[in-house]
Design an enzyme around this catalytic site. Structure first.
Site, mmCIF file in Angstrom:
data_model
loop_
_atom_site.group_PDB
_atom_site.id
_atom_site.type_symbol
_atom_site.label_atom_id
_atom_site.label_comp_id
_atom_site.label_asym_id
_atom_site.label_seq_id
_atom_site.Cartn_x
_atom_site.Cartn_y
_atom_site.Cartn_z
ATOM 1 N N LYS A 50 1.053 -1.256 -0.112
ATOM 2 C CA LYS A 50 -0.088 0.050 -0.023
ATOM 3 C C LYS A 50 1.086 1.318 -0.151
ATOM 4 O O LYS A 50 1.973 1.407 0.509
ATOM 5 C CB LYS A 50 -0.924 -0.044 1.023
ATOM 6 C CG LYS A 50 -1.632 1.357 1.516
ATOM 7 C CD LYS A 50 -2.852 1.170 0.491
ATOM 8 C CE LYS A 50 -3.611 2.539 0.734
ATOM 9 N NZ LYS A 50 -4.465 2.964 -0.533
ATOM 10 N N SER A 75 -12.271 5.581 -3.165
ATOM 11 C CA SER A 75 -11.742 6.647 -2.754
ATOM 12 C C SER A 75 -11.110 6.593 -1.197
ATOM 13 O O SER A 75 -11.549 7.265 -0.363
ATOM 14 C CB SER A 75 -12.580 7.856 -2.774
ATOM 15 O OG SER A 75 -13.904 7.692 -1.973
ATOM 16 N N CYS A 135 -0.398 11.804 -7.157
ATOM 17 C CA CYS A 135 -0.963 12.460 -5.742
ATOM 18 C C CYS A 135 -1.270 14.177 -6.009
ATOM 19 O O CYS A 135 -0.310 14.353 -6.989
ATOM 20 C CB CYS A 135 0.088 12.308 -4.901
ATOM 21 S SG CYS A 135 -0.399 12.258 -3.021
ATOM 22 N N ILE A 196 -1.337 1.424 -15.623
ATOM 23 C CA ILE A 196 -1.887 2.738 -15.288
ATOM 24 C C ILE A 196 -2.356 2.726 -13.724
ATOM 25 O O ILE A 196 -2.601 1.613 -13.008
ATOM 26 C CB ILE A 196 -2.813 3.288 -16.110
ATOM 27 C CG1 ILE A 196 -4.142 2.342 -16.112
ATOM 28 C CG2 ILE A 196 -2.401 3.320 -17.361
ATOM 29 C CD1 ILE A 196 -5.405 2.550 -16.814
ATOM 30 N N THR A 198 -5.425 4.498 -11.288
ATOM 31 C CA THR A 198 -6.882 4.505 -11.607
ATOM 32 C C THR A 198 -7.282 5.511 -12.644
ATOM 33 O O THR A 198 -6.962 6.712 -12.463
ATOM 34 C CB THR A 198 -7.984 4.426 -10.661
ATOM 35 O OG1 THR A 198 -7.316 5.474 -9.484
ATOM 36 C CG2 THR A 198 -7.438 3.077 -9.570
ATOM 37 N N GLY A 222 -10.135 -2.332 -12.462
ATOM 38 C CA GLY A 222 -11.026 -3.426 -12.894
ATOM 39 C C GLY A 222 -10.826 -3.512 -14.337
ATOM 40 O O GLY A 222 -10.438 -2.855 -15.098
ATOM 41 N N GLY A 248 -3.821 -2.772 -14.994
ATOM 42 C CA GLY A 248 -5.124 -2.192 -15.176
ATOM 43 C C GLY A 248 -6.110 -3.361 -15.788
ATOM 44 O O GLY A 248 -5.894 -3.648 -16.983
ATOM 45 N N GLY A 249 -6.875 -3.911 -14.823
ATOM 46 C CA GLY A 249 -7.742 -4.900 -15.250
ATOM 47 C C GLY A 249 -7.509 -6.278 -15.630
ATOM 48 O O GLY A 249 -8.230 -6.857 -16.172
HETATM 49 C C1 LIG Z 1 -8.610 -0.021 -3.419
HETATM 50 C C2 LIG Z 1 -7.587 0.524 -3.970
HETATM 51 C C3 LIG Z 1 -6.630 1.161 -3.507
HETATM 52 C C4 LIG Z 1 -5.438 1.516 -4.333
HETATM 53 N N1 LIG Z 1 -4.297 2.050 -3.672
HETATM 54 C C5 LIG Z 1 -3.252 2.733 -4.324
HETATM 55 C C6 LIG Z 1 -2.043 3.379 -3.821
HETATM 56 O O1 LIG Z 1 -2.177 3.399 -2.625
HETATM 57 N N2 LIG Z 1 -0.910 3.499 -4.597
HETATM 58 C C7 LIG Z 1 -0.984 3.293 -5.796
HETATM 59 O O2 LIG Z 1 -0.059 3.779 -6.739
HETATM 60 N N3 LIG Z 1 -2.327 2.895 -6.540
HETATM 61 C C8 LIG Z 1 -3.330 2.458 -5.679
HETATM 62 N N4 LIG Z 1 -4.408 1.703 -6.551
HETATM 63 C C9 LIG Z 1 -4.181 1.634 -7.740
HETATM 64 C C10 LIG Z 1 -4.068 0.217 -8.203
HETATM 65 O O3 LIG Z 1 -2.554 -0.193 -7.798
HETATM 66 C C11 LIG Z 1 -3.847 0.045 -9.650
HETATM 67 O O4 LIG Z 1 -2.973 0.828 -10.393
HETATM 68 C C12 LIG Z 1 -5.260 0.111 -10.251
HETATM 69 O O5 LIG Z 1 -6.291 -0.339 -9.456
HETATM 70 C C13 LIG Z 1 -5.626 -0.665 -11.736
HETATM 71 O O6 LIG Z 1 -5.178 -1.883 -11.668
HETATM 72 P P1 LIG Z 1 -6.451 -2.895 -11.464
HETATM 73 O O7 LIG Z 1 -7.365 -2.710 -12.514
HETATM 74 O O8 LIG Z 1 -5.875 -4.309 -11.752
HETATM 75 O O9 LIG Z 1 -6.936 -2.865 -9.982
HETATM 76 C C14 LIG Z 1 -5.305 1.404 -5.751
HETATM 77 C C15 LIG Z 1 -6.544 0.821 -6.296
HETATM 78 C C16 LIG Z 1 -7.516 0.326 -5.642
HETATM 79 C C17 LIG Z 1 -8.742 -0.546 -6.310
#
Ligand SMILES: Cc1cc2nc3c(=O)[nH]c(=O)nc-3n(C[C@H](O)[C@H](O)[C@H](O)COP(=O)(O)O)c2cc1C
Ligand SMILES: Cc1cc2nc3c(=O)[nH]c(=O)nc-3n(C[C@H](O)[C@H](O)[C@H](O)COP(=O)(O)OP(=O)(O)OC[C@H]3O[C@@H](n4cnc5c(N)ncnc54)[C@H](O)[C@@H]3O)c2cc1C
Ligand SMILES: Cc1cc2nc3c(=O)[nH]c(=O)nc-3n(C[C@H](O)[C@H](O)[C@H](O)COP(=O)(O)OP(=O)(O)OC[C@H]3O[C@@H](n4cnc5c(N)ncnc54)[C@H](O)[C@@H]3O)c2cc1C
Ligand SMILES: Cc1cc2nc3c(=O)[nH]c(=O)nc-3n(C[C@H](O)[C@H](O)[C@H](O)COP(=O)(O)O)c2cc1C
Ligand code: FES
Ligand code: FES
Lengths: 308, 276, 308, 276
Positions: A50, A75, A135, A196, A198, A222, A248-249
């Site tokens: 995290k 969020s 950020c 990427i 989100t 997702g 990403g997803g």
């Molecule tokens: C609940 C949640 C918390 C996240 N916290 C962080 C974070 O602290 N730092 C970061 O760089 N990305 C964070 N992300 C982004 C994910 O690391 C990732 O880049 C993004 O979810 C896209 O990948 P996915 O579609 O496989 O989830 C977070 C995503 C989710 C869903």
């Protein structure tokens, strides 16, 4: 993975050698502990924890998440224990495992980024840093660092100046020209680029007429975002010469292979872990099966082989 | 390419509507458990599971459901769930037929604390909130068989025809007190009001209160119990993604900050919760 | 809609009065003819036809589309008959109906935009123009007009200068700051703003190791993009004072109502028509039911009522 | 809020695997047709329908399927489809059980032209490409009953155990010639080669060739027939979104430019098609 005929899965991410290209995405795998009962952490290519900031952050008020078509909004507000407690309370647990630990870091000022990086470099047991530049920059009125090429470059340079650890910079997709940002991050000395993060999104409760998230907007993740992620990885791979990590997803091995073919040197699995805590292992095995089926002996012979 | 999936499946024994929009689902748990992961061999009342429809991107996330009951069946464990159809996910789940499979994750969360020496257990249920309380009540009967405490249950519903889970509660409780919002059965009003009337009759020192139901109900119960020394544990709800404490999505505000409903809860001391 | 107690659905889009807020999105409803057997076109709030350019365009080579999680990618390449044939061959059919016809226009130069707008303004039977600025600007090395605030403003001013028709400008979501673009389009004199167009995406055939689209990348549409669309509509509504039209992943009335609550004065239905040719009618009836259920007598009392 | 949906549904009568990965689905068509929309009352061979699984976001788009046969049932029309499971959508469709419903859109596209005076109809089928040709063959038997033409069918498959639809073809054709890629039945090689051997035996002036199958097969057939005056119509495939000619997604390259497979096709004159 006993079978000698098994394909080589090892990849090199800017000096950091991973036994396989499957990592966990930051914020979706807690501090590792949370999933340690479900999978053998040692089998992961790398574990990304995290996002960590200088001081502890309590995060945003609830509701913090909402489901969307083929995805979810979050969020969380970058809630984390802060770099001190992370080093003292979370890192020791991870030292019991034989898996590269990459710490995702962020700050609201360049100085904060720099100091978190410093603290982690001296901690020991940290194998790499992932700089989250999506950020908001408090000094620049909250614009994301990652939306401004110069800022992105500056953050990268500052982090690099205080650490010997491999540094990957994680890009936000909420920009007009992702390749431009990637280029300036590479110029800043990044060892790798991950993308990427989100996509900024929103959803509305039509009965209460309020946003589903207390924070109004949140980050979309997702399968819904996979096509956008893949396109941006492709654009960045064609721009920079440092390794690119696709995120990403990714829900299964087929998704992961799409990113590898498009040129990603490794991939990160995020939201998918929520719906199946063991998905990273399934993906790892699925990639292995794909390589065998296609007679590919080394995964590096698959990476970037998209025919256009 | 075969889409591997290592999740645990439950095979549906039955899944029937017992009261309008309220379903009772019985699941046989199959699939492999890794030795050290949470196992259904030891489950405490108040714990829950995440349900996910197989091979489907919609609904995308798992749906948290309290364990209504759990017992060893002829082949493997049987888990029962009592749920209400409120939206897309529960609607799709309600259409599952016997023998179909569904992914399950669990048991998850921190259940209710058991007070072995208490002599009076008070359960306050709103709607399907009766599910974990029913499981808890059974537990008290079994665990403290020798000196089994008195178990009293307050059950609230909108209308008499929406009352669920009474049958089992009757086997568990020495006394069931019913309220309905429309007065169609029992006390006409909120279940918390009904409880409030009786409150003086209980001896705080040897009683314990457990509750589960809609937030407004829990909130008013917190009001009622504010200056009462009687311990009160409540099971709360919040949207969830991971269910294992990793995503920090299910935050609830407590005196000491935010807590994760899936991991630090879903059971909390009612006086710890901060209401906005 | 006989019942006198039925809610008022009429909305005003920059001078163009629509009997209801449900329009068809450009490129997803052909020239109207294609769906005229499936629904009563007269019941639509407005009908927006496929994007029209000065000259006929043959479009991109196949494959042009691919399904994605909760959505699809397309790279049609703006194939269209050209403004002349449109006026001569397509418009006459539409004149048989009592539905406002809005023509979506685009060009590769500001001059092209201007001339298409001129031609359509003189044609008769056209009730409004929707300017698609997500088109690559050939003079500016192919950057989308819609990605550059000044270019977006310039295109808007030029179109407005040659037409008396209501002009709505349609924004691309592939930008860092959608509100900024919206602002400059409003300054350019736009009567309304519609958004979003498709998100740029990609997908890979892992067996052949080629992109699923011959054009490599394409536009992502469908429910997958709804949260992004809603967020952008929200940001734009908070920035401009002209009417905003919400587009993106609207599959049913509930989705449409989300956009209305967020502040969209009307909505457009795109990809949903592919999976159900009659979906616009379902959405129209669903909105009506929602208003009745919530005791709202005039849809304008619902628009922009999000509580934050 | 109830999600309205006005699509036409078909109720599944049966949906069974008749050959490995090949399914025969029988549908009863219900739902309302607006008077002027395309109706199943008049369908021509070569036309297709779009299938979409109910209340589901995945698979998202409809799946085009040729009409294999169509006849009036006891209650409403019955449509039969012959399909092969190749990916996610067809996999999900193959799991549908009797009495379940599925959305259908159609009949769509331009079918095969009928040449009433021809005396010899040659059908060349690759794999499930036999579906529309079988329907076409039946049509020739019916329509031109009085002076029914000779109907010859060439059927190609990878292996003998993957041959489908032969039973019905036998009722239709005076002569069936089979080829398999592995020689496990009939001619060892491609069905187009088999046809090429016979080509001289046909009288171009009163014969017509129809074909449906994988693109490589159609392409080689185009080669074979390049300088032959015999008319040849083929049913081609391309990914589709709308199926009604609105999205321009299903473009195929022909001499005069791009055409929409869903609206201008799926049947084209083989000599019109431009191969890249
Ligand atoms: C609940 C949640 C918390 C996240 N916290 C962080 C974070 O602290 N730092 C970061 O760089 N990305 C964070 N992300 C982004 C994910 O690391 C990732 O880049 C993004 O979810 C896209 O990948 P996915 O579609 O496989 O989830 C977070 C995503 C989710 C869903
Ligand atoms: C620990 C716990 C135990 C629960 N036990 C039960 C039970 O035994 N019986 C029962 O009927 N319900 C129970 N619920 C509530 C149940 O999870 C929701 O009703 C269900 O998730 C609604 O899903 P949906 O798709 O039908 O609704 P939708 O509104 O369409 O769901 C949209 C999203 O919000 C989430 N969501 C909506 N309502 C709730 C809610 N009340 N709590 C948490 N998430 C929600 C969904 O999971 C989904 O992610 C429990 C919730 C929690 C947190
Ligand atoms: C006019 C027409 C008639 C057809 N008739 C039949 C039939 O009678 N029997 C039969 O078995 N198949 C038929 N097909 C092919 C059938 O549509 C595809 O096999 C099916 O769409 C594959 O879907 P999937 O999700 O299983 O595969 P996936 O590969 O997972 O599908 C991904 C996407 O590509 C599309 N797609 C993949 N392959 C094809 C293809 N060959 N043609 C068109 N779209 C494709 C899908 O529709 C989907 O949108 C026909 C196609 C067309 C165009
Ligand atoms: C096949 C297809 C073709 C499109 N063509 C156009 C076009 O010509 N002009 C335009 O402005 N938008 C075009 N769009 C974008 C849509 O109008 C709409 O903005 C987008 O699809 C998002 O809405 P949706 O998710 O409801 O489809 C097209 C979209 C699709 C899917
Ligand atoms: S649901 Fe992820 S932390 Fe609780
Ligand atoms: S599928 Fe839309 S035009 Fe053919």
């Amino acid at each position: 993975m006993k079978n000698p005929h098994n394909p080589k899965l090892q990849v090199n991410i800017g000096g950091l050698v991973l036994k396989n290209p499957v990592m966990t995405a930051s914020g979706t795998f807690g501090y590792g502990e949370e999933y340690s009962n479900y999978i053998d952490l040692n089998r992961l290519g790398a574990l990304i924890v995290k996002g960590i900031s200088l001081e502890r952050r309590t995060g945003n008020p609830p509701h913090r998440i909402m489901e969307t078509p083929c995805g979810m909004l979050n969020s969380i507000g970058l809630e984390n224990v802060g770099v001190r407690s992370f080093v003292d309370e979370k890192l020791p647990f991870l030292k019991n495992f034989d898996v590269p630990v990459i710490v995702n870091i962020f700050g609201e000022t360049v100085e904060e980024y720099r100091r978190v990086a410093e603290a982690l470099s001296n901690a020991g047991g940290v194998h790499g840093l992932e700089v989250n530049i999506s950020c908001p920059n408090v000094l620049k009125g909250g614009v994301e660092f990652g939306a401004d090429p110069d800022m992105a470059n500056k953050v990268t340079r500052n982090v690099k100046s205080v650490t010997d650890l491999p540094v990957m910079v994680k890009l936000t997709p909420n920009v007009t020209d992702i390749a431009e940002i990637a280029g300036s991050v590479e110029d800043g000395g990044a060892d790798a680029i991950s993308l990427i993060n989100t996509l900024k999104g929103m959803s509305v409760d039509i009965e209460e007429r309020v946003p589903h998230l207390k924070n109004i907007t949140g980050g979309l993740s997702g399968p819904a975002i996979k096509p956008v992620a893949l396109r941006m990885v492709w654009e960045v791979v064609n721009r920079v010469s440092i390794p690119v990590i696709g995120i990403g997803g990714i829900m299964d091995a087929a998704d992961a292979v799409e990113f590898l073919i498009a040129g990603a040197r490794a991939i990160q699995v995020g939201t998918a872990s929520f719906v199946n805590p063991r998905v990273t292992m399934d993906i790892l095995e699925g990639i292995n099966d794909y390589l065998i089926k296609h007679g590919i002996h080394d995964i590096n012979d698959l990476i970037g082989t998209l025919k256009v | 390419m075969p889409h591997k999936n290592s999740m645990i499946s439950g095979r549906i024994i039955f899944n029937r509507e017992i009261v309008k929009d309220h379903f009772l689902m019985s699941l046989k748990v199959s699939g492999h458990f890794s030795s050290d992961e949470p196992s259904f061999q030891k489950v405490s009342p108040g714990q829950f599971i995440m349900l996910r429809v197989k091979g489907d991107e919609s609904p995308f996330l798992g749906r948290p459901m309290s364990i209504y009951s759990l017992y060893p069946g002829t082949s493997g464990l049987v888990i029962e769930l009592l749920y209400r159809v409120v939206g897309k996910g529960t609607h799709i789940i309600s259409r599952l037929k016997p023998d179909e499979e569904i992914y399950i994750l669990g048991p998850l969360g921190r259940g209710f604390d058991i007070f072995p020496d208490c002599s009076c257990v008070i359960l306050i249920a709103g709607g399907v909130g009766i599910a974990p309380l029913s499981f808890l009540g059974k537990h008290y009967m079994r665990d403290t068989a020798n000196k089994s405490p008195k178990i009293i249950c307050y059950v609230g519903a909108q209308r008499s025809d929406l009352l669920v889970g009474l049958d089992r509660m009757e086997e568990i409780c020495s006394d069931i007190r019913i309220s309905t919002d429309d007065g169609s059965r029992g006390y006409h009003g909120l279940v918390t009001e009904l409880f409030q009337k009786d409150i003086t009759s209980y001896n705080n020192s040897n009683s314990v209160v457990y509750s589960c139901g809609p937030s407004p109900m829990i909130k008013s119960l917190a009001e009622i119990l504010r200056n009462q020394p009687v311990p009160c544990q409540v099971s709360v709800e919040e949207r969830m993604a991971c269910g294992v404490g990793a995503c920090l999505g299910c935050a609830i505000s407590v005196k000491s900050g935010y807590r994760r409903v899936c991991k630090d809860g879903p059971v909390f001391d009612i006086h710890e919760i901060v209401w906005d």
